[in-house]
Scaffold this motif. Structure first.
Motif, PDB file in Angstrom:
ATOM      1  N   ALA A 149       0.828  -1.212   0.000  1.00  0.00           N
ATOM      2  CA  ALA A 149       0.000   0.000   0.000  1.00  0.00           C
ATOM      3  C   ALA A 149       0.857   1.253   0.000  1.00  0.00           C
ATOM      4  O   ALA A 149       0.573   2.230  -0.718  1.00  0.00           O
ATOM      5  CB  ALA A 149      -0.940  -0.017   1.209  1.00  0.00           C
ATOM      6  N   ASP A 150       1.916   1.267   0.796  1.00  0.00           N
ATOM      7  CA  ASP A 150       2.783   2.453   0.844  1.00  0.00           C
ATOM      8  C   ASP A 150       3.466   2.695  -0.500  1.00  0.00           C
ATOM      9  O   ASP A 150       3.620   3.847  -0.936  1.00  0.00           O
ATOM     10  CB  ASP A 150       3.836   2.282   1.932  1.00  0.00           C
ATOM     11  N   CYS A 151       3.848   1.587  -1.142  1.00  0.00           N
ATOM     12  CA  CYS A 151       4.503   1.729  -2.456  1.00  0.00           C
ATOM     13  C   CYS A 151       3.528   2.287  -3.484  1.00  0.00           C
ATOM     14  O   CYS A 151       3.863   3.172  -4.278  1.00  0.00           O
ATOM     15  CB  CYS A 151       5.042   0.382  -2.893  1.00  0.00           C
ATOM     16  N   GLY A 154       2.963   6.029  -2.820  1.00  0.00           N
ATOM     17  CA  GLY A 154       4.069   6.878  -3.276  1.00  0.00           C
ATOM     18  C   GLY A 154       4.126   6.992  -4.787  1.00  0.00           C
ATOM     19  O   GLY A 154       4.393   8.078  -5.348  1.00  0.00           O
ATOM     20  N   LEU A 155       3.878   5.855  -5.461  1.00  0.00           N
ATOM     21  CA  LEU A 155       3.889   5.884  -6.928  1.00  0.00           C
ATOM     22  C   LEU A 155       2.788   6.780  -7.476  1.00  0.00           C
ATOM     23  O   LEU A 155       3.025   7.609  -8.378  1.00  0.00           O
ATOM     24  CB  LEU A 155       3.755   4.461  -7.467  1.00  0.00           C
ATOM     25  N   LEU A 156       1.584   6.650  -6.935  1.00  0.00           N
ATOM     26  CA  LEU A 156       0.470   7.477  -7.399  1.00  0.00           C
ATOM     27  C   LEU A 156       0.730   8.958  -7.118  1.00  0.00           C
ATOM     28  O   LEU A 156       0.419   9.833  -7.943  1.00  0.00           O
ATOM     29  CB  LEU A 156      -0.829   7.026  -6.741  1.00  0.00           C
ATOM     30  N   THR A 157       1.329   9.242  -5.972  1.00  0.00           N
ATOM     31  CA  THR A 157       1.630  10.651  -5.648  1.00  0.00           C
ATOM     32  C   THR A 157       2.642  11.220  -6.634  1.00  0.00           C
ATOM     33  O   THR A 157       2.492  12.362  -7.127  1.00  0.00           O
ATOM     34  CB  THR A 157       2.173  10.751  -4.215  1.00  0.00           C
ATOM     35  N   THR A 158       3.670  10.430  -6.934  1.00  0.00           N
ATOM     36  CA  THR A 158       4.705  10.912  -7.874  1.00  0.00           C
ATOM     37  C   THR A 158       4.132  11.134  -9.265  1.00  0.00           C
ATOM     38  O   THR A 158       4.411  12.148  -9.930  1.00  0.00           O
ATOM     39  CB  THR A 158       5.852   9.898  -7.937  1.00  0.00           C
ATOM     40  N   LEU A 806      -5.603   7.935  -5.875  1.00  0.00           N
ATOM     41  CA  LEU A 806      -4.815   8.414  -4.746  1.00  0.00           C
ATOM     42  C   LEU A 806      -5.708   8.861  -3.598  1.00  0.00           C
ATOM     43  O   LEU A 806      -5.291   8.816  -2.430  1.00  0.00           O
ATOM     44  CB  LEU A 806      -3.914   9.566  -5.193  1.00  0.00           C
ATOM     45  N   ALA A 807      -6.931   9.288  -3.918  1.00  0.00           N
ATOM     46  CA  ALA A 807      -7.830   9.749  -2.856  1.00  0.00           C
ATOM     47  C   ALA A 807      -8.118   8.621  -1.862  1.00  0.00           C
ATOM     48  O   ALA A 807      -8.367   8.866  -0.675  1.00  0.00           O
ATOM     49  CB  ALA A 807      -9.132  10.278  -3.455  1.00  0.00           C
ATOM     50  N   LYS A 808      -8.136   7.372  -2.299  1.00  0.00           N
ATOM     51  CA  LYS A 808      -8.358   6.230  -1.409  1.00  0.00           C
ATOM     52  C   LYS A 808      -7.284   6.155  -0.317  1.00  0.00           C
ATOM     53  O   LYS A 808      -7.532   5.671   0.778  1.00  0.00           O
ATOM     54  CB  LYS A 808      -8.356   4.931  -2.220  1.00  0.00           C
ATOM     55  N   PHE A 809      -6.079   6.603  -0.656  1.00  0.00           N
ATOM     56  CA  PHE A 809      -4.980   6.539   0.305  1.00  0.00           C
ATOM     57  C   PHE A 809      -4.905   7.766   1.204  1.00  0.00           C
ATOM     58  O   PHE A 809      -4.159   7.773   2.172  1.00  0.00           O
ATOM     59  CB  PHE A 809      -3.649   6.378  -0.447  1.00  0.00           C
ATOM     60  N   TYR A 810      -5.669   8.824   0.859  1.00  0.00           N
ATOM     61  CA  TYR A 810      -5.643  10.045   1.663  1.00  0.00           C
ATOM     62  C   TYR A 810      -6.889  10.162   2.565  1.00  0.00           C
ATOM     63  O   TYR A 810      -6.803  10.621   3.707  1.00  0.00           O
ATOM     64  CB  TYR A 810      -5.579  11.276   0.765  1.00  0.00           C
ATOM     65  N   ARG A 811      -8.042   9.718   2.032  1.00  0.00           N
ATOM     66  CA  ARG A 811      -9.301   9.949   2.764  1.00  0.00           C
ATOM     67  C   ARG A 811      -9.465   8.924   3.912  1.00  0.00           C
ATOM     68  O   ARG A 811      -8.925   7.837   3.879  1.00  0.00           O
ATOM     69  CB  ARG A 811     -10.484   9.851   1.800  1.00  0.00           C
TER      70      ARG A 811
END
Length: 843
Positions: A149-151, A154-158, A806-811
């Protein structure tokens, strides 16, 4: 009617243009000019327009857009298709639609993709919204936990950050193009104003043809008279130089005779003194040598021998040269002084002055011919000016000037309206850019919040407020992307079709001159006209006058006469037929008679002076007697050497009265040498030089003077009797020179009218200005705007996808995956179960 007015205007600009020459310094009369005359220069208007545009840094974006358009449309300019469409008035499109479609394939594909984007994206956004409302398509607030999940996060953010940077570059590109278009508005105004001012300068600075004849009058003396002077000078100058040398010989003879007379007197007087002093010394030495100490019984053998030696040498103390026997030269000197009372040098200078005035005499005798030549030039100028009176030049010029002033006034009155339209355009384009900036703001803030609020120990249901805000901002950006992207793509598609086709069909062919080829296609405007410009203006469509030729000639600042082929209306070559005028000039010179008998090289006084010089008697001087005495020494023995030898012998004697007496005689001899002998030697040297000079001068003097007189008589006869033949030859040469001047003048007038008068640079500047404003200012900025905005619209698609993921990883999720505590080795009985979010006290 306006065609006639335009033709008259062109004629007026030609015939009323003033060819003025610079005021140059007159050449000195004694320096003949070269065969090519300087008629001055044609004053041209000071045109202010600099039809050149350098975009600067934004030019890099322009080149990128051009490269993209080349990829979209790599096909060459469809010259044949454009010509057919223009000839058939767009009727050929039906039969040539396949070629048109083939050429527009790239634009059509891009337009179809743009339309699909415009239609499908709102629909996709609508279905996506409904799907998420039904807790599908990622709308369910539940996230499965995975080890990577962390990987993924980070990939989606980049990827989202990189996509946002690309969108940022696109919006900056669009905004730069928007600002460039507004900033170039002032430059456009300056270009338009300077072009209109150049047209006024083109019409106002119009002088008339003026004749050039001042140089003909000034050149008669240096050219014709100078040539005659040079031709006769080959005989005259040597003759006058011979007389001048003889005058110098007279002065040198006088100086030599004076030196001989003075030196002879000095030597005769000094010889007597020397003889007397030497006699005294001999007598004294004899008395001394007769002393008993020299030859008595008391003297030793050495002294006696020395005394005998000295006594035997006393015979050498005598004078050698005898100048008293030489005759004087007073009679010859008196005769030469009598001859020099006539200033022969002054008489010769008068002869030189009289001969050097040949150009002035010729110029005076050629005055009538010069006046006739000036009259012919006046006739040429009158013929040129008479043609201008046939046409209403001044009224045409006045109408053209008024038209320019009225046009400039209307354009300047429209500037406020143009500024207002540009302001509204700027607002709209800036609003489109702000739409993208709003989405970018959501993306960058979301990335910032998501990154700053990230807690690796927090579960999806326990994520912090900052991270949850980042996810919310991402979904807000997605929503605005669905709302704005189709609008952006609609604007991009419309401007792409307009700007891209204008660039490929107008701007690019203009730079490659292919557009001129289309305009110059035979029978394009009228089926009966091969070339429409001469067909419309002169009713002669076969005349070689094309749009490209006219533009190129004006670009090179050629005259309107040659650029518009006005020789069809006014043939300068026929008017300026040099053969008609050269025949008249030839008739004038046939009657020329040049008389140079007024030139006197040597007056009778000068001739008589030469004859008298030959009779002065310097040839009767006895040069052999003089040289015989001069070649002798002053004394038989060198007194200084004799004194030194005497002193040496005295030193060998014992000291005493004898030695003292002999040393006194030694000093006396040295004193005689310094006081008498040395001055006599100097006088003898002067006498020797003068006698030899007189001998050379007197050698064959009568024959020399006779030759000089014969030479001067021959030169005088040449000037008085045979100069007519020389004058006829040189007059013929000068006639050819004058005829060449006429041809130069006529050629200068023809060249000035056809090449320099009314330079049509303003017309090419107008075309270049239109190209700069339309292509460089408008089209390039428009194309750069849609290029940047299209880049934003396209990259909004991956931005939407990445933002949703990416919203799934922030919300903060409502549920999460929870695992029961069972043995780690029992993997077959491990089942996840949903869990409610924790209470607030557990956060």
């Amino acid at each position: 009617m306006w065609k006639t007015g335009l033709l008259l205007l062109f004629w007026g600009l030609l015939t009323s243009s003033e060819l003025q020459q610079e005021a140059t310094e007159p050449e000195p009369r004694n320096q003949p000019p070269s065969g090519k005359l300087d008629f001055g220069y044609v004053p041209q208007g000071d045109y202010k327009t600099l039809a050149y545009y350098e975009p600067g840094v934004i030019g890099i974006l322009f080149h990128m857009v051009h490269a993209f358009l080349y990829v979209v449309q790599p096909n060459p300019f469809p010259e044949d298709l454009v010509v057919k469409v223009a000839k058939d008035k767009f009727g050929a499109i039906q039969s040539e639609y396949q070629k048109a479609i083939y050429y527009e394939t790239g634009f059509m594909v891009c337009a179809v993709l743009g339309l699909l984007f415009i239609v499908l994206l709102p629909l996709v956004g609508l279905f996506f919204c409904l799907c998420r409302c039904c807790e599908n398509c990622g709308g369910e607030m539940h996230q499965r936990q995975r080890k990577n999940a962390d990987c993924q996060r980070g990939l989606l953010t980049t990827l989202l950050f990189a996509t946002s940077l690309i969108i940022t570059a696109g919006v900056l590109c669009a905004y730069a193009a928007n600002q460039n278009l507004s900033s170039q508005l002032e430059g456009m105004k300056r270009l338009v104003s300077s072009n209109l001012e150049d047209l006024q300068t083109f019409a106002n600075e119009t002088p008339t043809v003026q004749p050039f004849y001042g140089s003909f009058n000034d050149n008669v003396g240096p050219l014709l008279g100078g040539n005659i002077h040079v031709e006769l000078g080959t005989e005259v100058h040597p003759a006058l130089d011979g007389v001048l040398r003889m005058a110098g010989a007279m002065r040198e003879t006088k100086e030599a005779l004076e030196n001989v007379s003075v030196s002879l007197e000095v030597l005769q007087e000094a010889t007597g003194k020397l003889h007397f002093n030497l006699s005294l010394v001999r007598s004294s030495l004899n008395r001394t040598l007769n002393d008993p100490g020299c030859s008595g019984e008391d003297s030793d053998a050495t002294t006696t021998q020395l005394c005998r030696s000295i006594h035997s040498s006393l015979a050498q103390l005598h004078v050698s040269a005898n100048f008293t026997r030489l005759p004087d030269v007073n009679n010859q000197l008196e005769s030469v002084n009598q001859v020099l009372k006539t200033d022969l040098s002054d008489i010769i200078q008068k002869g030189f002055s009289s001969f050097n005035d040949t150009p002035g005499m010729v110029s005076d005798q050629m005055r009538d011919v010069v006046e006739g030549a000036r009259g012919l030039l006046d006739v040429i100028s009158t013929n040129i000016s008479s043609f201008s009176k046939v046409f209403p030049v001044h009224s045409s010029l006045a109408n053209f000037t008024n038209f320019i002033i009225h046009t400039q006034s209307k354009i300047e009155d429209s500037y406020p309206e143009i500024d207002q339209i540009d302001f509204y355009r700027w607002i709209c384009c800036t609003g489109l850019c702000c739409m993208v900036v709003l989405i970018l703001a959501f993306n960058f803030l979301a990335i910032l919040c998501g990154t700053m609020g990230y807690d690796k120990h927090a579960s999806p249901t326990t994520r912090g407020c900052v991270s949850n805000t980042g996810g919310t901002l991402l979904m807000a950006g997605v929503g605005f992307s669905f709302l704005f992207s189709w609008i952006l793509m609609g604007v991009v598609t419309a401007t792409f079709l307009v700007g891209g086709n204008v660039e490929k069909l107008v701007c690019e062919p203009f730079h490659t001159k292919e557009l001129f080829k289309v305009l110059d296609t035979p029978h394009l405007v009228n089926p009966e006209w091969r070339n429409f410009i001469p067909g419309y203006m002169y009713n002669d469509s076969d005349l070689d006058l094309t749009v490209e030729n006219f533009y190129s000639n004006c670009k090179n600042n050629r005259s309107l006469y040659s650029a518009m082929r006005l020789d069809k209306v006014f043939n300068v070559t026929t008017l300026l037929n040099s053969s008609l005028y050269t025949k008249e000039v030839a008739k004038m010179f046939d009657s020329v008679k040049i008389d140079l008998r007024g030139i006197v090289l040597l007056e009778s006084e000068g001739k008589q002076s030469l004859i008298d010089f030959s009779e002065t008697g310097i040839a009767e001087i006895n040069y052999a007697a003089y040289l015989a005495e001069v070649n002798k020494g002053v004394t038989l023995v060198d007194l200084l050497s004799y004194a030194n030898e005497l002193e040496a012998q005295t030193d060998l004697m014992p000291k005493g009265p004898l030695q003292t007496s002999l040393k006194g005689h030694t000093n006396s001899l040295r004193q005689i040498h310094s006081q008498l002998v040395i001055p006599m030697e100097q006088a003898m040297s002067t006498l020797n030089q003068s006698i030899r000079l007189l001998e050379r001068t007197a050698s064959d003097l009568p024959n020399k003077i006779t030759d000089v007189l014969k030479t001067i008589e021959a030169a005088q006869y040449l000037i008085s009797q045979n100069a007519t033949h020389v004058a006829i030859q040189e007059t013929e040469k000068y006639k050819q020179t004058i005829v060449g001047y006429f041809r130069q003048y006529i050629e200068w007038v023809r060249t000035s009218l056809t090449m320099e008068v009314a330079a049509c640079k303003p017309f090419s500047n107008i075309v270049d200005t239109v190209e700069i404003v339309a292509c460089s200012f408008l089209v390039d900025s428009l194309n750069t705007f849609w290029f940047g905005l299209g880049c934003c619209a396209l990259f909004l698609l991956p931005s939407i996808i990445l933002s949703v993921k990416l919203a799934k990883f922030y919300r903060r999720m409502d549920t999460e995956d929870v695992y029961d505590d069972i043995p780690a080795y029992d993997t077959m009985t491990r089942f996840p179960r949903a869990s409610a979010p924790p209470r607030h006290i557990d956060w």
